[in-house]
Every structure is written in structure tokens, then in C-alpha cells.
Scaffold this motif. Structure first.
Motif, PDB file in Angstrom:
ATOM      1  N   PRO A 129      60.164 -68.837  57.513  1.00  0.00           N
ATOM      2  CA  PRO A 129      59.987 -67.741  56.757  1.00  0.00           C
ATOM      3  C   PRO A 129      60.543 -67.820  55.236  1.00  0.00           C
ATOM      4  CG  PRO A 129      61.183 -67.407  59.053  1.00  0.00           C
ATOM      5  CD  PRO A 129      61.043 -68.752  58.700  1.00  0.00           C
ATOM      6  N   ALA A 130      61.735 -68.623  55.219  1.00  0.00           N
ATOM      7  CA  ALA A 130      62.055 -68.957  53.721  1.00  0.00           C
ATOM      8  C   ALA A 130      60.960 -69.478  52.926  1.00  0.00           C
ATOM      9  CB  ALA A 130      63.539 -69.709  53.620  1.00  0.00           C
ATOM     10  N   TYR A 131      60.495 -70.576  53.471  1.00  0.00           N
ATOM     11  CA  TYR A 131      59.287 -71.093  52.773  1.00  0.00           C
ATOM     12  C   TYR A 131      58.045 -70.258  52.093  1.00  0.00           C
ATOM     13  CZ  TYR A 131      55.496 -74.309  52.449  1.00  0.00           C
ATOM     14  OH  TYR A 131      54.474 -74.998  51.794  1.00  0.00           O
ATOM     15  N   LYS A 132      57.800 -69.302  53.521  1.00  0.00           N
ATOM     16  CA  LYS A 132      56.898 -68.296  53.169  1.00  0.00           C
ATOM     17  C   LYS A 132      57.257 -67.684  51.696  1.00  0.00           C
ATOM     18  CE  LYS A 132      54.500 -66.101  56.380  1.00  0.00           C
ATOM     19  NZ  LYS A 132      54.007 -65.358  57.244  1.00  0.00           N
ATOM     20  N   GLU A 133      58.505 -66.956  51.957  1.00  0.00           N
ATOM     21  CA  GLU A 133      58.701 -65.938  50.751  1.00  0.00           C
ATOM     22  C   GLU A 133      58.629 -66.913  49.329  1.00  0.00           C
ATOM     23  OE1 GLU A 133      59.124 -62.698  52.246  1.00  0.00           O
ATOM     24  OE2 GLU A 133      60.212 -62.895  50.370  1.00  0.00           O
TER      25      GLU A 133
ATOM     26  N   MET B 143      56.748 -69.640  48.668  1.00  0.00           N
ATOM     27  CA  MET B 143      55.450 -69.748  48.378  1.00  0.00           C
ATOM     28  C   MET B 143      54.534 -68.377  47.738  1.00  0.00           C
ATOM     29  SD  MET B 143      54.869 -72.890  48.599  1.00  0.00           S
ATOM     30  CE  MET B 143      53.278 -73.016  48.387  1.00  0.00           C
ATOM     31  N   LYS B 144      55.376 -67.362  48.458  1.00  0.00           N
ATOM     32  CA  LYS B 144      54.534 -65.945  47.723  1.00  0.00           C
ATOM     33  C   LYS B 144      55.064 -65.739  46.424  1.00  0.00           C
ATOM     34  CE  LYS B 144      55.440 -62.104  50.368  1.00  0.00           C
ATOM     35  NZ  LYS B 144      56.004 -61.292  51.413  1.00  0.00           N
ATOM     36  N   LYS B 145      56.373 -66.003  46.197  1.00  0.00           N
ATOM     37  CA  LYS B 145      56.803 -65.645  45.036  1.00  0.00           C
ATOM     38  C   LYS B 145      56.109 -66.539  44.019  1.00  0.00           C
ATOM     39  CE  LYS B 145      61.577 -64.199  45.576  1.00  0.00           C
ATOM     40  NZ  LYS B 145      62.709 -64.999  46.260  1.00  0.00           N
ATOM     41  N   LYS B 146      55.933 -68.084  44.313  1.00  0.00           N
ATOM     42  CA  LYS B 146      55.252 -68.890  43.476  1.00  0.00           C
ATOM     43  C   LYS B 146      53.834 -68.299  43.183  1.00  0.00           C
ATOM     44  CE  LYS B 146      55.444 -73.688  43.179  1.00  0.00           C
ATOM     45  NZ  LYS B 146      55.449 -74.831  43.418  1.00  0.00           N
ATOM     46  N   LEU B 147      53.081 -67.884  44.220  1.00  0.00           N
ATOM     47  CA  LEU B 147      51.640 -67.360  43.979  1.00  0.00           C
ATOM     48  C   LEU B 147      51.707 -66.495  43.181  1.00  0.00           C
ATOM     49  CD1 LEU B 147      50.247 -67.972  47.356  1.00  0.00           C
ATOM     50  CD2 LEU B 147      49.625 -69.144  45.327  1.00  0.00           C
ATOM     51  N   ALA B 148      52.704 -65.394  43.530  1.00  0.00           N
ATOM     52  CA  ALA B 148      52.588 -64.161  42.514  1.00  0.00           C
ATOM     53  C   ALA B 148      52.955 -64.531  41.104  1.00  0.00           C
ATOM     54  CB  ALA B 148      53.922 -63.188  42.953  1.00  0.00           C
ATOM     55  N   GLU B 149      53.942 -65.486  40.739  1.00  0.00           N
ATOM     56  CA  GLU B 149      54.090 -65.953  39.617  1.00  0.00           C
ATOM     57  C   GLU B 149      52.915 -66.700  38.819  1.00  0.00           C
ATOM     58  OE1 GLU B 149      57.526 -68.478  39.102  1.00  0.00           O
ATOM     59  OE2 GLU B 149      58.885 -66.809  39.928  1.00  0.00           O
ATOM     60  N   GLU B 150      52.248 -67.519  39.402  1.00  0.00           N
ATOM     61  CA  GLU B 150      50.912 -68.010  38.921  1.00  0.00           C
ATOM     62  C   GLU B 150      49.956 -67.092  38.707  1.00  0.00           C
ATOM     63  OE1 GLU B 150      49.972 -71.238  41.883  1.00  0.00           O
ATOM     64  OE2 GLU B 150      51.704 -72.384  41.344  1.00  0.00           O
ATOM     65  N   GLY B 151      50.093 -65.901  39.580  1.00  0.00           N
ATOM     66  CA  GLY B 151      48.881 -64.967  39.340  1.00  0.00           C
ATOM     67  C   GLY B 151      48.974 -64.175  37.984  1.00  0.00           C
ATOM     68  N   ARG B 152      50.140 -64.363  37.395  1.00  0.00           N
ATOM     69  CA  ARG B 152      50.328 -63.742  36.298  1.00  0.00           C
ATOM     70  C   ARG B 152      49.488 -64.319  35.014  1.00  0.00           C
ATOM     71  NH1 ARG B 152      56.161 -62.984  37.318  1.00  0.00           N
ATOM     72  NH2 ARG B 152      56.233 -61.078  38.555  1.00  0.00           N
TER      73      ARG B 152
END
Lengths: 341, 163, 499
Positions: free
Chosen positions: C484-488, C490-499
Motif C-alpha cells: 500500500p505504501a508503494y502504491k501511494e 506511485m500515485k503521487k509520482k504519477l500525479a506529479e508527472e501528470g502536471r
């Protein structure tokens, strides 16, 4: 008649009178069976319901009612702390003859070593009797490389053996026997109940000691080999060619320790009452207990339940307990140091 | 800064683990190993939480079990404290009754007095008190022929009556 | 005796009189013991065992198992209605079940709980039957190193049960672990954390704590809030009734099967203590749910997963009990004693000559579960209305049952004081948002984990970690916690890359 002869006769008469009165007063203590009419007798069992002590107590209690006419015997389970809590409770109960109890004889070791939490003195209990003698055995797993007990004694490696916990009877016995026999037993505590047997089957540990009746399932299923027996000597199934510990050559100290272990195992399934129970009532309890243990229906039921019966009564049990506890001081010191490692 | 209840509770955790740590140090190596492995980090967590509690305002608390907070019924702290003390006293009363006269008498006395104190009708109170006591009596005294704890006074009274 | 014969003669045995009658007699008794908080199955067993003196084995089993099987089923009822578990494992039912009641969905919760209990019990029994051929090698593969790793895995679920504050959850778990250490330590023979009190020499019983932590805490809360348990006015809103709960259970059939199997396995492995099963499956249900956010606020999946598990575990626990005389759960430990009275010895014989007896037990588990639920369901609707009763009536009732039950479990009057103290602690935890589930999990697994660790170190040294099965479990545990920590992340990373 000469004056000297007369004096001798008077002295003789006094002596006879003195001893005669002793006999009369002893015989005068009749068991007070009437006291138990309409009364409730509580039989404290120092374990949870089910299991050996509980089963013996329920069966004995059932027949005690018969021989203490008008009485009702109920079982009160007071488990905890390896029978110490039940024994404490029994010791502190009112000495009115209405409370009796059963607990593990292994508490003898606990008392010798001054185990924390003990609030009783086994010497002071009012002893009623004991119902069986334990045969205990030393077994090795089927996969273990030891063929005879000599192999065990000559082993270069320490022999790891499961025990239920430091301070338990099996742990204490393992340590005492190791010292007495000069063997390299190394108890591994933490195996509750039958988990020790599982460990043997798994091959996790090579050997263990335990009661013959408890291990008989494993023995019959050939999961293990019996290399030595102690306590009561038997030749039941699986024990035919198994040497008894008394046949081994050991030092005098070793022999004394082994005797202690044997004697403790002979006092199986004891029943006692709190200290200072009125003599007449204690006699009634002893009387009823003896009648129970010799009752043919009782024997039949016990056999059906697989309960071994080898009784001893009253003062005989008291003597056995006192003998075990009243060791010479050097022995007690030695025991204490062995057990409290 | 005034210490609120939540601060006291946080402090409780700090003290609990501290006591455990100190006690464990008095044991032999094997006996104290795991207790210390558990209690030392927890002590650190507890101290940290206490510190955080001191710095945050009421609304920012993290939600654990959640539960159902439909309407956040804001209960006035004074009322809350009053009711808290009341129920604690009632519980202590019940316990004291049990130690005094045993379950069989404590239960009807407590149930009756509690319900009446909360303005339930006599009929309902007696019904509940009596019903519970009867059920317990049947199930335990009659059903298993054993005695429930009798408190300190009942055996004394019984002895006195037998004299 | 062939497997096929054994299965059917086992069934035939159960359906005969008086065995069947005895079972019918004890099922309601088991339900009642389960329902009344603090009393619970183990006490019931202890009370019933004396009556089996003299019974034939099959009759004795029907008598005892009939009661034992249904206890957790009954225990869910007060867990849902007043946040008061009927038995220890039912504490896990409280976590989601009570918030559902507060929402006015008590009927739905009850329907789900009862149905999943029944299905879990049946699946657990089937699991037990299927496992019999591979019994020996599987049970023997698990030793102290594996027990330790499994306990660690269980404890890792604390992280899942802690809600938003991991630290608070860890602290609660830590307190639970410490509580489990109170009493005599088998490794050293000394009494720990008893502070000289004789009453603590034997440790603290989990029921004593659960009653305080949940029932008394709830009583205090109710007294302060007043009103009724359910915060809505009526139960007649669509989608909240018993029938909905039943439907929910079948909708989530895959969850039911998974948690039943996990529950069965946990019961099956001796040395883990089946009591942890319900909590571990709660964590699993949470992890695998598509509606994670609802957990903690009354999500029916939390009820279904838990209830299936706590009945399934009994089926699993019966196996090592019968095969080796090593109990798979606390209830089985007591049953073992009963076997002696019935003249039955656990061991190889059970699975060769007495195989039909074993299957009789399987059938008893199945049939008792079905009958229990049939008995309870009609009452579920009316019972759910209790949540609309005034607290001034509920409080004395819960208090009396809880404290009496706490005393009855251990026969130590001093335990009611411990219960009261934990009532206070439990209220504090409710009020200040500390999750109580981790505390219970700590108590259930603490001593087992510590003991297994010391034995493993004693036998193998630190290398025990690398034993194959133990290592696999360790990897799964780390994965469960870190994923779950890993998923979180990755989610953050994807969100940042999406900007």
C-alpha cells in the motif's frame, strides 16, 4: 511377695496402662460420617475441566458421595500457574472438612526451589490418599539416531528436549535426571501440552520425557521409541524390554536424586484437605476415599476411561510426601541449584 | 496552556510504556528482550503523540475507528463531564455492591436504582431487575448447582444466622 | 474404512437419535452463551463437559460441538447491536457492525453476519474434510519458526486496522502485546508484570479485557450521549433490513469463500491460536475491498469477512486437535479434555478406524451452523429494533451481563476490576480515536509470537528466518505492509508527472 517384685508389678501395670490408653484413644477417633449428611463437599481441581486430574476427581467424587452418605460432592476447577493457584486455594480454604482438592505432585519441586507465588506448605496438608502411580518414560523420535539409552548417555551433542516451561514438572525432572545420570539433556522450554510431541514427530527435537499414559498414542503408532522408564515399573505394551532407571549405575548422590524423582512419580493423582482439619472428619474422608478406590464398580468405570489405579491412603501418602521434602540439607541445596538454573 | 482530557489520555500512554520499560529492566535478559523491543518504540511514539496533542487544536485529530458521526452533537463540556462522573459513580456503585453482597443481590439493587434514577417507571424497573435476577438464578444457581460470588457480608450474615 | 463410506456413515450417525436430539438441545444453549457478552463458548463448554460423563462418543460430540459451533454466530448479535462482543473474536465484528447499527442498518448487519457465519462454518467444515488426506505433511511442515512468521503476519495487520493514525494503532497493538506478556513466562519461569498481585500471576484473560474495552466503554459512551444507539429515527428505510444483509453476503460470495479459507487455515495451524482469524480476515477484507474508505464507518464487507472467518476457523481447528491432540483454538483446548472423558484418543486411529466419527463431526459443524442461523434469522429483525431502545434500559442490561460474564469466564472476582479499568481505557480510546482492534490483536498474538521466537532461536539460531516456509511468509508479510505504501508513492509520482 517381696517388696521389689511388688514395685516391678506396679511399674508394669503403669506401663501397660499407658500404652493401653494410647491404643484406646487412637481407636476412639471414629470417622465422623454423620457430619457429612446433607453437606456440600467441594473438590478443588487445579486444572481446567477435562484432562487427567479433572477426570479422576469427577470419578472419585461420584463415589465419595456414596461412602459419605447424604453428601454432595461438586467439582470446582481452579486452574492457573501450573497448579499453584489451585493448591493455594485448597491450602487457604476453611479446614472444616468440606473442602478437598487435587493437584500435581510436581509442586514438590516447586516448593523445594521456592517458586514465586507458592502460598502453601505441602508438609502441612491433611493427606487423604493418592489414586495412581505414574510410569514416566524417556522417548526418542522414530527418526532420531539413538538406539539405546547408552547412546544417549554417550552422545557428544546436547540432547534438546521440549518442556512446557521453566519451573514445570517436566522441566525440573529433565534437569534433575541430567545431573543424576551425567547426561547432556538440554530442555527447550515453551512447548505447552502436546506441542512437545509434535516437535518430536517433526524431528525438531530428538527426545523428551513424559508420562507413559500420555505418550501411549505416539508409542503405539510407532512414532517414537522408549529407551528408559522411571517411576512405577511396568511391562505394558511397548515397555517389555525397556530398562528401568533403577537398573542404571550411578553415583550415590545420583541415586538419591533418582529416588526422589521415582517417589514423586509414585504419588499420582493425590487428594488432600487443608491443614488442621478435625481428626474425626479427616478420618471420614480417608475412610470414604479408601472405600471408593476399592469399590469394584469404581474400578470398572476407571478401566473404561483408561484411568490407571494404584492407590495408597492417608498416612502412607503423608510419609511419601514428607520423605520427598525432608531431604538432608545438602541434597536440598543441590536440588535447588539444579532446578533454578 | 490548559491540559484537556485528550492530553491526559496521551500522557497515560506515555506513563504506561514508561512503567513497562522500567519494570522490564529488572528482569533477566530473556524475559525482558521482547517487552523492551515492544515498549521502547511505543514509548517514543507515545511521547511524540503527546507532543503533537499539545500543539494541535481539537478539530485536527486523526480519525481511527471513525464510527458514525452523523450529526456532530456538540455536547457541552460541562455536561459531558457531569454525565461522565455520574456513570463512573454508578459503575463503582455496582462493583461495590458486588463485593459487599454478591451478584444475586447486587444485580436487582443496581438495576432497580439505576432505572429509577433515570426516571423509568416502577413497573418497568421492577420487571427488568426481577427478570434479570430470575434468569441468572435459574441458569446458574439451579442449572449448575454452583454459587456465584457472594460478597463479604452475605457469608457473615449466614454464619450469624446459623449460630 | 473408505472415505466414501466414512462420509455417509458419518452423516447417518449424526441423524440418529439421541445424538441429533442432543445437538438440537445444545445449539440454542450455544447461541445464548454467545449472545450474552462475556460468557462465550469456552465457559459453555466447561459447564457442559461434566454432563458428558458416560455418554457414547458420538452423543458427546453432538452435545458439545452443537454448542461450540454456534457460539460465534450468536456472539455477533450483541457486537452489532451494542458494540459488545459476545465472544473474543466477535470484537472484530464490532468494528464495522456497530457503526452500521448506528446508521440504522442493524438489520442489514445482522442478516449479513448470520448468513456469512453459516456459510463460513460450512466452508470451514468442507475445508476440514478436504484437508484430511494431506493432513500430516501439512501440519508437520509448520514449526515454531513458521508460527513466529505467521504471528508477525497477523501483527502486521495492525497497520491496516489503525485507520488514519498508524502511530496510535501501533501503540494500541503494543499495549496488547504487553498485556499478553503478563503472567508466568515459560522461558524463564518468572512472573512478569504482576506487580506482586497474585491475581495477575496467571495473566489476564482476553474476555475480561474485551468486555471492558467494548461493553463497558460503550456503556460510558451511551450514558454521556443519552438517547438511543441508532442515530436515525426508524429502521424501515429500504436497503437497511435483514434481507438486504443476506443479499449482500451472496453478492460478496468470493469474499466469503476467501475469508472462510483463510479462517480455516489459521484454525488449522496449531500454535497460532484461532482467535486471531477474525481480525486477520478483517484486515484482508479491508485490503481487498473496492470501498476502502467506507471501512470504519460501517461497511458490510467488514462484517461478512469477519463472521465467515470466525466460524470457519473452528472447522480448521478441529483437525490438529483430532489428529495430534494439539488444539487449534482455545475452544479446542477444552474439547480435548472432553475427548478423554468420552474415551476417544486423538491420533492416527481417528483417521483410520474412526474416520466416520471424524466425518460425523464435520456434519455436525455443517448442520449446526444451518440450524443456528435458521433459528436466529426470524429474530434478527425484531432484535435490530433494540437499537432503538432507550439507553437507561440498555445500560444496566449490558453492564450486568458484561461484568457477570467477565467473572464467570475466570471465576476470579478480581477480574471485574480489570474489566472496569479497561472500560475506562476503552472509552478513552473511543473518544480520542485510538483503534481498539489492534489492542486485541496484540493480546491474541503476543505471547505466541514471543514464545515461538525464543524456541526458534534456541533450536536454530537466527538462521531460522531462512527456513523455506517461514521465509515465504515473511516475504508475504513485508509485501502486505509495504505494497500500500508503494502504491501511494506511485500515485503521487504519477500525479506529479501528470502536471
Amino acid at each position: 511377695m517381696g517388696k521389689q517384685t511388688k514395685i516391678y508389678i506396679i511399674i508394669l501395670v503403669f506401663v501397660l496402662y499407658f500404652f493401653g490408653m494410647q491404643g484406646v484413644t487412637k481407636a476412639a477417633v471414629q470417622p465422623d460420617l454423620n457430619f457429612y449428611k446433607g453437606k456440600l463437599v467441594t473438590y478443588i481441581v487445579a486444572t481446567k475441566p477435562g484432562g487427567g486430574y479433572d477426570t479422576y476427581a469427577r470419578l472419585i467424587g461420584k463415589y465419595l458421595q456414596k461412602y459419605l452418605p447424604g453428601s454432595t460432592v461438586i467439582i470446582n476447577n481452579v486452574p492457573g500457574a501450573g497448579h499453584i493457584i489451585g493448591a493455594n486455594t485448597l491450602y487457604k480454604a476453611a479446614p472444616d472438612g468440606l473442602t478437598i482438592g487435587t493437584f500435581n505432585t510436581g509442586l514438590i519441586y516447586s516448593q523445594i526451589v521456592g517458586q514465586e507465588g507458592i502460598q502453601f506448605d505441602l508438609r502441612k496438608f491433611s493427606w487423604i490418599g493418592k489414586a495412581s502411580s505414574e510410569t514416566r518414560v524417556f522417548i526418542v523420535g522414530a527418526k532420531a539416531p539413538y538406539r539405546t539409552f547408552k547412546d544417549i548417555l554417550e552422545s557428544k551433542e546436547p540432547i534438546k528436549m521440549p518442556s512446557s516451561g521453566v519451573g514445570s514438572q517436566d522441566h525440573n525432572e529433565t534437569m534433575i535426571l541430567a545431573y543424576a545420570l551425567g547426561a547432556k539433556f538440554q530442555p527447550v522450554p515453551g512447548y505447552a501440552g502436546k506441542e512437545g510431541e509434535m516437535a518430536i514427530i517433526r524431528g525438531e527435537v530428538p527426545a523428551t520425557i513424559g508420562s507413559y499414559t500420555g505418550l501411549i498414542g505416539m508409542i503405539k503408532a510407532k512414532e517414537c521409541r522408549v529407551l528408559l522408564q522411571f517411576g512405577a515399573k511396568r511391562t505394558h505394551a511397548g515397555l517389555e524390554n525397556v530398562p528401568h532407571i533403577s537398573e542404571l549405575k550411578v553415583s550415590p548422590t545420583g541415586k538419591a536424586l533418582i529416588n526422589l524423582v521415582n517417589n514423586v512419580d509414585l504419588i499420582g493423582r493425590l487428594t488432600a484437605a487443608p491443614p488442621n482439619v478435625p481428626v474425626a472428619r479427616l478420618e471420614a474422608l480417608r475412610y470414604a476415599y479408601k472405600k471408593t478406590l476399592t469399590d469394584p464398580d469404581f474400578r470398572k468405570e476407571a478401566e473404561k476411561l483408561g484411568l490407571d489405579i494404584d492407590p495408597a491412603y492417608g498416612d502412607e501418602v503423608k510419609k511419601m510426601v514428607l520423605d520427598a521434602l525432608n531431604q538432608p540439607p545438602e541434597n536440598l541445596k543441590l536440588l535447588k541449584s539444579i532446578i533454578s538454573q | 496552556m490548559k491540559l484537556q482530557n485528550r492530553h491526559y489520555f496521551s500522557l497515560f500512554w506515555v506513563l504506561f510504556f514508561l512503567v513497562i520499560i522500567v519494570t522490564s529492566l529488572g528482569y533477566s535478559y530473556k524475559a525482558r528482550l521482547i517487552p523492551l523491543v515492544v515498549s521502547i518504540p511505543c514509548f517514543i511514539f507515545a511521547v511524540y503523540r503527546f507532543y503533537v496533542e499539545l500543539r494541535t487544536k481539537e478539530e485536527e485529530n486523526a480519525t481511527a475507528e471513525g464510527g458514525h458521526k452523523s450529526k456532530k452533537e456538540k455536547i457541552d463540556p460541562v455536561v459531558r463531564r457531569k454525565r461522565f462522573i455520574r456513570i463512573i459513580l454508578w459503575i463503582l456503585f455496582f462493583l461495590a455492591l458486588i463485593f459487599a453482597v454478591g451478584f444475586l443481590y447486587a444485580i436487582p439493587i443496581f438495576v432497580l436504582s439505576y432505572m429509577r434514577a433515570n426516571k423509568e417507571s416502577w413497573a418497568l424497573s421492577v420487571l427488568c431487575a426481577g427478570g434479570m435476577t430470575a434468569a441468572i438464578y435459574l441458569a446458574f444457581i439451579v442449572g449448575t448447582r454452583s454459587t456465584l460470588y457472594e460478597g463479604i457480608f452475605i457469608p457473615l450474615i449466614r454464619q450469624a444466622l446459623q449460630q | 474404512m473408505s472415505l466414501w463410506d466414512a462420509i455417509w456413515s458419518g452423516l447417518a450417525g449424526v441423524l440418529t437419535w439421541p445424538a441429533f436430539g442432543l445437538m438440537l438441545l445444545t445449539i440454542p444453549i450455544g447461541l445464548i452463551f454467545g449472545i450474552i457478552p462475556g460468557m462465550g463458548g469456552n465457559m459453555g463448554l466447561a459447564l457442559l463437559i461434566p454432563f458428558t460423563f458416560g455418554m457414547k462418543p458420538l452423543e458427546g460430540f453432538a452435545f458439545l460441538l452443537g454448542m461450540h459451533t454456534v457460539v460465534h454466530t450468536g456472539g455477533s448479535i450483541p457486537a452489532i447491536l451494542f458494540d459488545t462482543p459476545g465472544t473474543g473474536p466477535n470484537a472484530a465484528t464490532c468494528i464495522e457492525g456497530f457503526p452500521m447499527a448506528q446508521k440504522g442498518e442493524a438489520g442489514r448487519a445482522l442478516g449479513a453476519a448470520l448468513t456469512s457465519s453459516m456459510l463460513g462454518g460450512i466452508i470451514g467444515a468442507i475445508f476440514m474434510a478436504l484437508i484430511i488426506p494431506v493432513l500430516r505433511p501439512v501440519v508437520l511442515a509448520f514449526g515454531p519458526p513458521e508460527f513466529f512468521m505467521l504471528a508477525m503476519m497477523g501483527l502486521a495487520f495492525i497497520s491496516l486496522m489503525s485507520g488514519k493514525s498508524l502511530l496510535k494503532g501501533l501503540m494500541a497493538g503494543g499495549m496488547g502485546l504487553i498485556i499478553s506478556f503478563v503472567g508466568m513466562d515459560p522461558q524463564t519461569g518468572i512472573v512478569r508484570f504482576s506487580f506482586g498481585l497474585l491475581q495477575l500471576m496467571d495473566g489476564i484473560n482476553i474476555v475480561t479485557i474485551v468486555v471492558g474495552l467494548f461493553a463497558l466503554a460503550e456503556v460510558i459512551d451511551m450514558a454521556i450521549k443519552g438517547g438511543t444507539i441508532a442515530h436515525t429515527k426508524s429502521a424501515d428505510i429500504k436497503g437497511t433490513g435483514v434481507w438486504q444483509g443476506i443479499k449482500d453476503t451472496f453478492t460478496h460470495w468470493w469474499l466469503v469463500i476467501r475469508t472462510s479459507i483463510i479462517g480455516g487455515i489459521i484454525g488449522f495451524i496449531p500454535g497460532l491460536g484461532g482467535d486471531a482469524a477474525a481480525f486477520i480476515c478483517y484486515g484482508h477484507a479491508l485490503q481487498t475491498s473496492k470501498r476502502k474508505e467506507e471501512f470504519g464507518k460501517g461497511c458490510v464487507e467488514g462484517v461478512i469477512g469477519v463472521d465467515a472467518a470466525h466460524n470457519a476457523k473452528e472447522g480448521g481447528a478441529l483437525i490438529p486437535t483430532l489428529a495430534f491432540g494439539v488444539p487449534g483454538s482455545s475452544g479446542m483446548a477444552i474439547l480435548l479434555g472432553a475427548f478423554m472423558i468420552l474415551g476417544v484418543s486423538p491420533g492416527k486411529e481417528m483417521f483410520t478406524q474412526n474416520l466416520n466419527l471424524v466425518f460425523s463431526m464435520v456434519w455436525i459443524l455443517v448442520i449446526a451452523n444451518i440450524i443456528a442461523v435458521i433459528l436466529c434469522l426470524p429474530f434478527a429483525g425484531p432484535l435490530s429494533k433494540i437499537t432503538f431502545l432507550r439507553t437507561s434500559v440498555m445500560i444496566p442490561f449490558i453492564l450486568v451481563c458484561g461484568i457477570l460474564g467477565s467473572y464467570l469466564t475466570t471465576s476470579r472476582i478480581s477480574d471485574i476490576i480489570i474489566t472496569a479499568i479497561f472500560g475506562l481505557i476503552g472509552y478513552g480510546m473511543k473518544r480520542f480515536d485510538y483503534a481498539r482492534g489492534p489492542l486485541i490483536l496484540g493480546i491474541v498474538l503476543g505471547k505466541i509470537a514471543e514464545n515461538a521466537l525464543h524456541i526458534s532461536l534456541n533450536l536454530y539460531g537466527l538462521k531460522f528466518i531462512f527456513r523455506p516456509i517461514a521465509f515465504i511468509i515473511l516475504v508475504i508479510t513485508l509485501g502486505t505492509v509495504l505494497y500500500p505504501a508503494y502504491k501511494e508513492h506511485m500515485k503521487k509520482k504519477l500525479a506529479e508527472e501528470g502536471r
